[in-house]
Design an enzyme around this catalytic site. Structure first.
Site, mmCIF file in Angstrom:
data_model
loop_
_atom_site.group_PDB
_atom_site.id
_atom_site.type_symbol
_atom_site.label_atom_id
_atom_site.label_comp_id
_atom_site.label_asym_id
_atom_site.label_seq_id
_atom_site.Cartn_x
_atom_site.Cartn_y
_atom_site.Cartn_z
ATOM 1 N N SER A 14 1.257 -0.997 -0.114
ATOM 2 C CA SER A 14 -0.148 0.090 -0.063
ATOM 3 C C SER A 14 0.775 1.518 -0.250
ATOM 4 O O SER A 14 1.871 1.152 0.233
ATOM 5 C CB SER A 14 -1.121 0.025 1.022
ATOM 6 O OG SER A 14 -1.136 1.158 1.309
ATOM 7 N N THR A 61 -9.746 -0.537 2.331
ATOM 8 C CA THR A 61 -9.853 -0.850 1.466
ATOM 9 C C THR A 61 -10.279 -2.454 0.861
ATOM 10 O O THR A 61 -10.824 -3.186 2.113
ATOM 11 C CB THR A 61 -7.891 -0.784 0.696
ATOM 12 O OG1 THR A 61 -8.046 -0.731 -0.344
ATOM 13 C CG2 THR A 61 -6.982 -1.506 1.189
ATOM 14 N N LYS A 65 -14.694 -2.746 2.063
ATOM 15 C CA LYS A 65 -15.213 -1.716 2.363
ATOM 16 C C LYS A 65 -17.027 -1.852 2.455
ATOM 17 O O LYS A 65 -17.461 -0.968 3.292
ATOM 18 C CB LYS A 65 -15.182 -0.957 0.792
ATOM 19 C CG LYS A 65 -13.799 -0.648 0.497
ATOM 20 C CD LYS A 65 -13.374 0.589 -0.706
ATOM 21 C CE LYS A 65 -11.790 0.942 -1.346
ATOM 22 N NZ LYS A 65 -12.238 1.442 -2.014
ATOM 23 N N ASN A 86 -14.534 4.189 2.664
ATOM 24 C CA ASN A 86 -13.476 3.464 2.508
ATOM 25 C C ASN A 86 -12.486 4.130 3.245
ATOM 26 O O ASN A 86 -10.990 4.678 3.942
ATOM 27 C CB ASN A 86 -12.547 4.148 1.142
ATOM 28 C CG ASN A 86 -12.954 5.442 1.328
ATOM 29 O OD1 ASN A 86 -13.746 6.383 2.007
ATOM 30 N ND2 ASN A 86 -11.763 6.087 -0.095
ATOM 31 N N ASP A 101 -13.913 7.937 -2.053
ATOM 32 C CA ASP A 101 -12.774 7.985 -3.114
ATOM 33 C C ASP A 101 -13.622 9.018 -5.044
ATOM 34 O O ASP A 101 -13.124 9.664 -5.477
ATOM 35 C CB ASP A 101 -13.401 6.761 -4.314
ATOM 36 C CG ASP A 101 -12.398 4.817 -3.111
ATOM 37 O OD1 ASP A 101 -11.602 5.746 -2.523
ATOM 38 O OD2 ASP A 101 -12.951 4.159 -3.053
ATOM 39 N N GLY A 129 -17.945 -1.122 -11.127
ATOM 40 C CA GLY A 129 -17.496 -1.902 -10.510
ATOM 41 C C GLY A 129 -17.462 -1.538 -8.895
ATOM 42 O O GLY A 129 -17.998 0.236 -9.142
ATOM 43 N N ILE A 219 -7.593 4.805 -13.508
ATOM 44 C CA ILE A 219 -7.731 5.636 -12.005
ATOM 45 C C ILE A 219 -6.364 3.733 -11.138
ATOM 46 O O ILE A 219 -6.155 4.083 -10.424
ATOM 47 C CB ILE A 219 -9.204 5.284 -11.747
ATOM 48 C CG1 ILE A 219 -9.342 3.939 -11.375
ATOM 49 C CG2 ILE A 219 -9.842 5.963 -11.866
ATOM 50 C CD1 ILE A 219 -10.640 3.846 -10.555
ATOM 51 N N GLY A 242 -3.738 7.741 -12.552
ATOM 52 C CA GLY A 242 -4.726 6.605 -11.533
ATOM 53 C C GLY A 242 -3.755 7.369 -10.074
ATOM 54 O O GLY A 242 -4.666 7.656 -9.295
HETATM 55 P P1 ATR Z 1 -13.591 -1.879 -8.583
HETATM 56 O O1 ATR Z 1 -14.147 -1.967 -6.741
HETATM 57 O O2 ATR Z 1 -11.938 -1.154 -8.296
HETATM 58 O O3 ATR Z 1 -13.982 -0.978 -9.443
HETATM 59 P P2 ATR Z 1 -14.767 -4.178 -9.207
HETATM 60 O O4 ATR Z 1 -16.455 -3.862 -8.626
HETATM 61 O O5 ATR Z 1 -14.316 -5.708 -9.615
HETATM 62 O O6 ATR Z 1 -13.277 -2.988 -9.062
HETATM 63 O O7 ATR Z 1 -15.427 -4.293 -11.006
HETATM 64 C C1 ATR Z 1 -14.446 -4.415 -12.282
HETATM 65 C C2 ATR Z 1 -14.974 -3.542 -13.106
HETATM 66 O O8 ATR Z 1 -13.891 -4.354 -14.137
HETATM 67 C C3 ATR Z 1 -16.441 -4.185 -13.446
HETATM 68 O O9 ATR Z 1 -16.544 -3.044 -15.296
HETATM 69 C C4 ATR Z 1 -16.356 -5.222 -15.118
HETATM 70 O O10 ATR Z 1 -16.806 -5.425 -15.762
HETATM 71 P P3 ATR Z 1 -17.968 -6.612 -15.342
HETATM 72 O O11 ATR Z 1 -18.938 -6.103 -14.727
HETATM 73 O O12 ATR Z 1 -18.074 -7.070 -16.732
HETATM 74 O O13 ATR Z 1 -17.749 -7.849 -14.718
HETATM 75 C C5 ATR Z 1 -14.300 -4.620 -15.590
HETATM 76 N N1 ATR Z 1 -13.923 -6.571 -15.690
HETATM 77 C C6 ATR Z 1 -12.657 -6.585 -14.937
HETATM 78 N N2 ATR Z 1 -12.255 -6.914 -15.783
HETATM 79 C C7 ATR Z 1 -12.490 -6.678 -16.938
HETATM 80 C C8 ATR Z 1 -12.465 -8.037 -18.088
HETATM 81 N N3 ATR Z 1 -11.536 -8.811 -18.890
HETATM 82 N N4 ATR Z 1 -13.152 -7.671 -19.318
HETATM 83 C C9 ATR Z 1 -13.664 -6.696 -19.452
HETATM 84 N N5 ATR Z 1 -14.610 -5.940 -17.712
HETATM 85 C C10 ATR Z 1 -13.490 -6.098 -17.045
#
Ligand code: ATR
Length: 278
Positions: A14, A61, A65, A86, A101, A129, A219, A242
Site C-alpha cells: 500500500s 480497502t 469496504k 473507505n 473515492d 464496479g 484510475i 491514477g
Molecule cells: P472495483 O471495486 O475496483 O471497481 P470491481 O467491483 O471488481 O472492482 O469491478 C471491476 C470492473 O472491471 C467491472 O466493471 C468489470 O466488468 P464486469 O462488471 O463485466 O465484470 C471490469 N472488468 C474486470 N475484468 C475485465 C475484463 N477482462 N474485461 C472487461 N471488463 C473487465
C-alpha cells in the site's frame, strides 16, 4: 499523538503509509499510520480487537469496504448511498464511516484541469464496479449534464444508474458502443482492472485517432502509464493518472480525521517520483 491506519487484505504494498506520514509531517502533527492486515477468515474477531486499540481513524480497502459497515455507529449519507466505506473516523469512541473515492477523483481532475468541467461536460465511465459507482455518484452530485456508464456486463451499468437515480443524465452502454462513440466525450475515465500490472499490455478499448482536447483518465496506478493512457496520449488527448486520484482521496480522508487543509500540489510531485522509483 494521533493514531491512524489501514485495514485490508493484502496491504503490504500500500502507498497509504507514505502519503499519510507525509501529511502528518507537513501539518506538523505527531502521529502514526499503521497497517492492519486482516485475514478474511478472522475479520469479525480482529475488528473487535481493533476497536479496543482506540485509533483516531483508519482507511478501509479491498475486500472490506462493504463488510466494515456492520461495525459502524454512523455512516455519512454519500457512503451509505454507495454502500461502501473507505474512511472511518472515531468520534468520542464511536466509528463514523465516509467514502472519499468519488470526491477525491473529482478533486483530482479539478486540481489539474481547473475550470475544465462544466455543467455541459460529457463524461464516460468505463467499468461498473465499486470504483465506477463512487465516481459516478460524485459526478451526479457535481451536476455534470451527461455521465454515461459502459461495461462488459451492461446490466451492472444499468443497475448503478437506476439505483443512483441517474436516468435523466446517463445511458448504459456496452464496451463496444462506448468504443464507437468515444470521441464524443470531454472526459473518459477508465475504472476497470484491465491494464493493471501484470496485465499491462491490455486496454479495455481501442481508441480512435482524433481525441484532441479531451481528458483521458485511468484510475489504475500500477503501471503509472497504462496502455489506455499511452494510446490516448498518442492520439492527442490530455491524460490524467491514477496516482492523482489516489493522493486526493487520501487527502480527503486526512482532512476528515484532522480538520486540517493540506496543500496537495506540494506532495503530488514527490509522490509521482516515489512511484517512478518503485
Ligand atoms: P472495483 O471495486 O475496483 O471497481 P470491481 O467491483 O471488481 O472492482 O469491478 C471491476 C470492473 O472491471 C467491472 O466493471 C468489470 O466488468 P464486469 O462488471 O463485466 O465484470 C471490469 N472488468 C474486470 N475484468 C475485465 C475484463 N477482462 N474485461 C472487461 N471488463 C473487465
Amino acid at each position: 499523538m494521533l493514531r491512524l491506519g489501514l485495514i485490508g487484505y493484502p496491504i503490504a504494498h500500500s502507498l497509504s503509509p507514505w502519503i499519510h506520514e507525509r501529511l502528518l509531517n507537513d501539518q506538523q502533527l505527531d502521529g502514526s499510520y499503521e497497517l492492519f492486515e486482516i485475514d478474511p477468515g478472522h475479520f469479525d474477531e480482529q475488528i473487535i480487537e481493533l476497536k479496543e486499540q482506540k485509533l483516531d481513524g483508519f482507511n478501509v480497502t479491498v475486500p472490506y469496504k462493504e463488510r466494515i459497515m456492520d461495525y459502524l455507529d454512523d455512516i455519512d449519507e454519500g457512503a451509505r448511498f454507495l454502500g461502501a466505506v473507505n474512511t472511518v473516523k472515531a468520534e468520542n469512541g464511536k466509528w463514523v464511516g465516509y467514502n472519499t473515492d468519488g470526491i477525491g477523483y473529482v478533486a483530482s481532475i479539478e486540481d489539474r484541469f481547473p475550470q475544465y468541467l462544466k455543467d455541459t461536460s460529457k463524461v464516460l465511465i468505463l467499468g461498473s464496479g465499486g470504483a465506477a459507482r463512487g465516481i459516478y455518484y460524485a459526478f451526479l452530485r457535481n451536476q455534470i449534464s451527461k455521465v454515461d456508464l459502459a461495461n462488459r456486463t451492461v446490466a451492472k451499468a444499468e443497475k448503478i444508474i437506476e439505483e443512483l437515480n441517474g436516468e435523466n443524465f446517463s445511458t448504459p452502454l456496452s464496451t463496444e458502443q462506448a468504443e464507437s462513440q468515444i470521441d464524443q466525450y470531454d472526459l473518459v475515465v477508465q475504472t476497470t482492472s484491465v491494464g493493471m500490472s501484470p496485465n499491462d499490455q491490455q486496454s479495455i478499448v481501442k481508441l480512435k485517432p482524433e481525441l484532441k482536447g479531451a481528458i483521458f483518465s485511468d484510475i489504475v496506478y500500477r503501471p503509472k502509464m497504462t496502455k489506455f493512457l499511452q494510446e490516448a496520449k498518442q492520439h492527442g488527448a490530455n491524460i490524467h493518472f491514477g496516482y492523482e486520484m489516489l493522493l486526493h482521496q487520501a487527502v480527503y480522508a486526512f482532512r476528515i480525521w484532522t480538520n486540517t487543509n493540506p496543500e496537495t500540489k506540494k506532495i503530488m510531485n514527490d509522490f509521482e517520483s516515489k512511484l517512478e522509483g518503485e
